[in-house]
Scaffold this motif. Structure first.
Motif, PDB file in Angstrom:
ATOM      1  N   ASP A  47      10.253   0.353  12.463  1.00  0.00           N
ATOM      2  CA  ASP A  47      10.221  -1.069  12.816  1.00  0.00           C
ATOM      3  C   ASP A  47      10.597  -1.979  11.653  1.00  0.00           C
ATOM      4  OD1 ASP A  47       9.697  -0.768  15.530  1.00  0.00           O
ATOM      5  OD2 ASP A  47       7.531  -0.772  15.250  1.00  0.00           O
ATOM      6  N   SER A  48      10.299  -1.582  10.427  1.00  0.00           N
ATOM      7  CA  SER A  48      10.747  -2.369   9.272  1.00  0.00           C
ATOM      8  C   SER A  48      12.262  -2.288   9.135  1.00  0.00           C
ATOM      9  CB  SER A  48      10.068  -1.887   7.986  1.00  0.00           C
ATOM     10  OG  SER A  48       8.737  -2.322   7.940  1.00  0.00           O
ATOM     11  N   LYS A  63      17.325  -5.104   9.804  1.00  0.00           N
ATOM     12  CA  LYS A  63      18.691  -5.082  10.350  1.00  0.00           C
ATOM     13  C   LYS A  63      18.954  -6.321  11.208  1.00  0.00           C
ATOM     14  CE  LYS A  63      20.869  -1.296  10.977  1.00  0.00           C
ATOM     15  NZ  LYS A  63      21.343   0.015  11.360  1.00  0.00           N
ATOM     16  N   MET A  64      17.936  -6.767  11.955  1.00  0.00           N
ATOM     17  CA  MET A  64      18.068  -7.976  12.771  1.00  0.00           C
ATOM     18  C   MET A  64      18.362  -9.209  11.911  1.00  0.00           C
ATOM     19  SD  MET A  64      14.916  -7.392  15.472  1.00  0.00           S
ATOM     20  CE  MET A  64      14.768  -9.137  15.764  1.00  0.00           C
ATOM     21  N   HIS A  65      17.982  -9.155  10.654  1.00  0.00           N
ATOM     22  CA  HIS A  65      18.196 -10.265   9.725  1.00  0.00           C
ATOM     23  C   HIS A  65      19.338  -9.979   8.750  1.00  0.00           C
ATOM     24  CE1 HIS A  65      14.691 -12.683  10.897  1.00  0.00           C
ATOM     25  NE2 HIS A  65      14.137 -11.519  11.178  1.00  0.00           N
ATOM     26  N   LEU A  72       0.807  -1.215   0.000  1.00  0.00           N
ATOM     27  CA  LEU A  72       0.000   0.000   0.000  1.00  0.00           C
ATOM     28  C   LEU A  72       0.849   1.279   0.000  1.00  0.00           C
ATOM     29  CD1 LEU A  72      -2.869   1.130   0.022  1.00  0.00           C
ATOM     30  CD2 LEU A  72      -2.820   0.981   2.511  1.00  0.00           C
ATOM     31  N   GLY A  73       1.698   1.442   1.008  1.00  0.00           N
ATOM     32  CA  GLY A  73       2.436   2.692   1.146  1.00  0.00           C
ATOM     33  C   GLY A  73       3.905   2.629   0.800  1.00  0.00           C
ATOM     34  N   ASN A  74       4.446   1.409   0.613  1.00  0.00           N
ATOM     35  CA  ASN A  74       5.857   1.213   0.287  1.00  0.00           C
ATOM     36  C   ASN A  74       6.775   1.675   1.416  1.00  0.00           C
ATOM     37  OD1 ASN A  74       8.245   2.250  -2.221  1.00  0.00           O
ATOM     38  ND2 ASN A  74       7.899   0.182  -1.522  1.00  0.00           N
ATOM     39  N   ILE A  75       6.328   1.487   2.665  1.00  0.00           N
ATOM     40  CA  ILE A  75       7.199   1.826   3.800  1.00  0.00           C
ATOM     41  C   ILE A  75       7.411   0.656   4.762  1.00  0.00           C
ATOM     42  CG2 ILE A  75       6.757   4.312   3.749  1.00  0.00           C
ATOM     43  CD1 ILE A  75       4.910   3.784   6.268  1.00  0.00           C
ATOM     44  N   CYS A  76       6.717  -0.466   4.573  1.00  0.00           N
ATOM     45  CA  CYS A  76       6.990  -1.592   5.470  1.00  0.00           C
ATOM     46  C   CYS A  76       7.105  -2.922   4.718  1.00  0.00           C
ATOM     47  CB  CYS A  76       6.014  -1.666   6.640  1.00  0.00           C
ATOM     48  SG  CYS A  76       4.281  -1.654   6.237  1.00  0.00           S
ATOM     49  N   ARG A  77       6.041  -3.443   4.154  1.00  0.00           N
ATOM     50  CA  ARG A  77       6.090  -4.784   3.556  1.00  0.00           C
ATOM     51  C   ARG A  77       6.896  -4.857   2.263  1.00  0.00           C
ATOM     52  NH1 ARG A  77      -0.073  -5.974   3.016  1.00  0.00           N
ATOM     53  NH2 ARG A  77      -0.018  -3.728   2.646  1.00  0.00           N
ATOM     54  N   PHE A  97      -1.281  -4.005  11.899  1.00  0.00           N
ATOM     55  CA  PHE A  97      -2.484  -4.633  12.430  1.00  0.00           C
ATOM     56  C   PHE A  97      -2.181  -5.563  13.597  1.00  0.00           C
ATOM     57  CE2 PHE A  97      -4.124  -3.782   8.017  1.00  0.00           C
ATOM     58  CZ  PHE A  97      -4.982  -2.774   8.424  1.00  0.00           C
ATOM     59  N   PHE A  98      -0.907  -5.828  13.845  1.00  0.00           N
ATOM     60  CA  PHE A  98      -0.491  -6.646  14.974  1.00  0.00           C
ATOM     61  C   PHE A  98      -0.224  -5.735  16.163  1.00  0.00           C
ATOM     62  CE2 PHE A  98       0.700  -9.221  11.333  1.00  0.00           C
ATOM     63  CZ  PHE A  98       0.370 -10.505  11.740  1.00  0.00           C
ATOM     64  N   ASN A  99      -0.096  -6.336  17.312  1.00  0.00           N
ATOM     65  CA  ASN A  99       0.260  -5.576  18.514  1.00  0.00           C
ATOM     66  C   ASN A  99       1.771  -5.519  18.652  1.00  0.00           C
ATOM     67  OD1 ASN A  99      -1.544  -4.229  20.078  1.00  0.00           O
ATOM     68  ND2 ASN A  99      -2.193  -6.018  21.243  1.00  0.00           N
ATOM     69  N   GLY A 100       2.362  -4.374  18.498  1.00  0.00           N
ATOM     70  CA  GLY A 100       3.780  -4.189  18.739  1.00  0.00           C
ATOM     71  C   GLY A 100       4.701  -4.725  17.656  1.00  0.00           C
TER      72      GLY A 100
END
Length: 150
Positions: free
Chosen positions: A52-53, A58-60, A9-14, A120-123
């Motif tokens: 968060d993305s 970075k964690m991966h 949708l916004g190209n900022i997370c998925r 849509f998830f918590n945290g």
């Protein structure tokens, strides 16, 4: 050259996560593929991926901090041989634009399920779960669509 565009949708997370995961897989497997991402909406154009993305990537071992959001264009329909929608709404939006080379990412690991927006998830756990889903699906997509086809 083969090419793939990941669309949310916004190209900022998925979709930035999908783009980065795909680039990592492509590099590791020695594939020569043009890979990009975009959003169907226009309200985040020019923005970096969400915090968060960036963190989960970075964690991966993936850095998406330099990516910038952009909107899908008509030119993309000509450039990219495969458009990968992250959910049903993105699929419908691409179809309405006239794209005919569309697949849904969830068809490659989650029985056609949408890759949900992590908000849509918590945290933060939602971002971790979405990263995992995208990674599984992109791996499977690349095995089926791009490997051994060059």
């Amino acid at each position: 050259m083969q090419s793939v565009l990941f669309v949310c949708l916004g190209n900022i997370c998925r979709s930035p996560l999908a783009e980065a995961i795909a680039k990592k897989i492509s590099q590791e497997r020695g594939l020569n593929i043009l890979i990009d991402s975009a959003g169907t909406g226009d309200w985040h154009i020019g923005e970096a991926p969400c915090v968060d993305s960036i963190k989960v990537a970075k964690m991966h071992g993936v850095d998406i901090s330099s990516l910038r959001a952009r909107q899908v264009s008509k030119k993309d329909l000509e450039i990219f041989e495969l458009m990968v929608a992250l959910d049903e709404k993105n699929y419908a939006d691409l179809k309405a634009m006239g794209a005919n080379n569309i697949v849904k990412l969830g068809n490659y690991g989650y029985d056609g399920a949408d890759i949900p927006d992590p908000y849509f998830f918590n945290g933060f756990e939602g971002f971790d779960k979405v990263y995992e889903m995208i990674e599984v699906c992109v791996n499977n997509l690349f095995k089926l669509k791009f490997e051994n086809k060059e």
